[in-house]
Scaffold this active site. Structure first.
Site, mmCIF file in Angstrom:
data_model
loop_
_atom_site.group_PDB
_atom_site.id
_atom_site.type_symbol
_atom_site.label_atom_id
_atom_site.label_comp_id
_atom_site.label_asym_id
_atom_site.label_seq_id
_atom_site.Cartn_x
_atom_site.Cartn_y
_atom_site.Cartn_z
ATOM 1 N N TYR A 59 -1.621 -0.470 10.411
ATOM 2 C CA TYR A 59 -1.797 -1.015 9.055
ATOM 3 C C TYR A 59 -0.637 -0.565 8.153
ATOM 4 O O TYR A 59 -0.050 -1.371 7.418
ATOM 5 C CB TYR A 59 -3.133 -0.527 8.488
ATOM 6 C CG TYR A 59 -3.329 -0.762 7.012
ATOM 7 C CD1 TYR A 59 -3.755 -1.998 6.541
ATOM 8 C CD2 TYR A 59 -3.094 0.259 6.082
ATOM 9 C CE1 TYR A 59 -3.934 -2.213 5.179
ATOM 10 C CE2 TYR A 59 -3.271 0.058 4.723
ATOM 11 C CZ TYR A 59 -3.690 -1.190 4.276
ATOM 12 O OH TYR A 59 -3.858 -1.394 2.930
ATOM 13 N N SER A 61 0.855 -1.193 0.000
ATOM 14 C CA SER A 61 0.000 0.000 0.000
ATOM 15 C C SER A 61 0.885 1.236 0.000
ATOM 16 O O SER A 61 1.998 1.214 0.551
ATOM 17 C CB SER A 61 -0.880 0.019 1.262
ATOM 18 O OG SER A 61 -1.551 1.249 1.374
#
Ligand code: NAP
Length: 248
Positions: free
Chosen positions: A157, A143
Site C-alpha cells: 500500500y 498517504s
C-alpha cells in the site's frame, strides 16, 4: 464558471467529508463508489440537504470501461468537469512482504495506482486546453505511508502511494501549460472505516499516542486541504503536497 467536481470514493470517510465541504462551496458534485449502496445514498442525501446538485455513480475506478461510463454520466448530468479528487483507495490485511500473494499485489496496484491514473486521463481529456477544455484542478489523495513505508503493516500500500506521489509530480508538469493544476495530500492516521480493511478497526486509537500532536485526524481536516488545493486560492500551486498528519 460552473464548478463541477468528481470525487472517487466520495461516499465514505475522507471523500464524503470532501464532498460536504465542496457542497458548501457551490460545487455540483458526483460522488463515486465501488459497492456500498447504503453509504452512497446516505451521503447523497446529506449533500442534497446542503442544497447541492449531486449524483452518486457506482463504478470500479480500476476498470477503464467503468471509468468511461462514470465520466460520461458526469458530462451528461452535471456538465463540464472542473475538478477531480482521486480519493478511492484500498488496503490489504496487515502482512509482511514475504507473505504477500501476487493476487493481492496486483489488486492493490490496480485500485490505488491504475485507477487514479485512468481517472486523471479522462479528466485531462475534458479539462485540458489542448483538448478544447477550460482548465481545471486535480488532487490526488496519497498517504504519509508513501514516506514512512508502513513496515510490518502494508508495504505494498505504501509503495502504491509512493507511485501516486511520483505520478502527481509528472502529470503536474505535463499539463501545467494546459490550464490544469495537479497536487496531492498525504493524510496520516485518520479516523475512518478504512482501517477495518487492514483487519484492525481500532488502529488509529491504538497508534495516536505516537503522533506528535497526540491524536488521530478527522476526515474533515483532510477535506480542508483538498478543497483549498482545488480552489483558485491555490492558483500558483502545482506538483506539490500537503501533509495532514499531526506531525507524524
Ligand atoms: P474509506 O472510508 O474506506 O472509503 C473508501 C472509499 O473508496 C469508499 O467510498 C469506497 O467505496 C471507495 N472505493 C474503494 N475502492 C474503489 C474502487 N476501486 N472504485 C471506486 N471506489 C472505490 O477510506 P478513507 O479512509 O476515506 O480513505 C480515502 C483515501 O485516503 C484512500 O485513498 C486512502 O488510501 C487515503 N488515506 C486514508 C488514511 C486514513 O487513515 N483513513 C490515511 C492516509 C491515506 P465503497 O464504500 O463502495 O467500498
Amino acid at each position: 464558471m460552473n464548478k463541477v467536481i468528481l470525487i472517487t470514493g466520495g461516499t465514505r470517510g475522507i471523500g464524503a467529508a470532501t464532498a460536504k465541504l465542496a457542497a458548501q462551496q457551490g460545487y455540483r458534485i458526483c460522488i463515486n463508489y465501488q459497492s456500498d449502496e447504503a453509504a452512497a445514498q446516505h451521503t447523497l442525501q446529506a449533500l442534497r440537504a446542503l442544497g447541492a446538485e449531486a449524483i452518486a455513480v457506482r463504478a470500479d475506478v480500476s476498470i477503464e470501461d467503468e471509468v468511461v461510463r462514470l465520466f460520461r454520466q458526469v458530462d451528461e448530468e452535471l456538465g463540464p468537469l472542473t475538478a477531480l479528487v482521486n480519493n478511492a483507495g484500498t488496503v490489504g490485511h496487515k502482512s509482511r512482504v514475504d507473505e504477500m500473494s501476487e493476487f493481492r499485489l496486483l489488486s492493490i496496484m490496480k485500485s490505488n495506482v491504475v485507477g487514479p491514473i485512468l481517472c486523471a486521463k479522462h479528466a485531462v481529456l475534458r479539462m485540458s486546453t489542448r483538448h478544447g477544455g477550460q482548465g481545471g484542478s486535480i488532487v490526488n489523495v496519497s498517504s504519509r505511508a508513501a514516506v514512512l513505508g508502513s513496515p510490518f503493516e502494508y508495504v505494498d500500500y505504501a509503495a502504491s502511494k509512493g507511485a501516486i506521489d511520483t505520478f502527481t509530480q509528472g502529470l503536474a508538469k505535463e499539463v501545467a501549460g494546459e490550464g490544469i493544476r495537479v497536487n496531492g495530500v498525504r493524510p496520516g492516521l485518520i479516523h475512518t472505516d478504512f482501517h477495518a480493511l487492514s483487519g484492525d478497526p481500532q488502529r488509529v486509537s491504538k497508534m495516536e499516542s505516537g503522533v506528535p500532536m497526540g491524536r488521530g485526524g478527522q476526515a474533515e481536516e483532510v477535506a480542508e486541504g483538498i478543497v483549498w488545493l482545488l480552489s483558485d486560492k491555490a492558483s500558483y500551486a502545482t506538483g506539490t503536497f500537503i501533509d495532514l498528519s499531526g506531525g507524524r
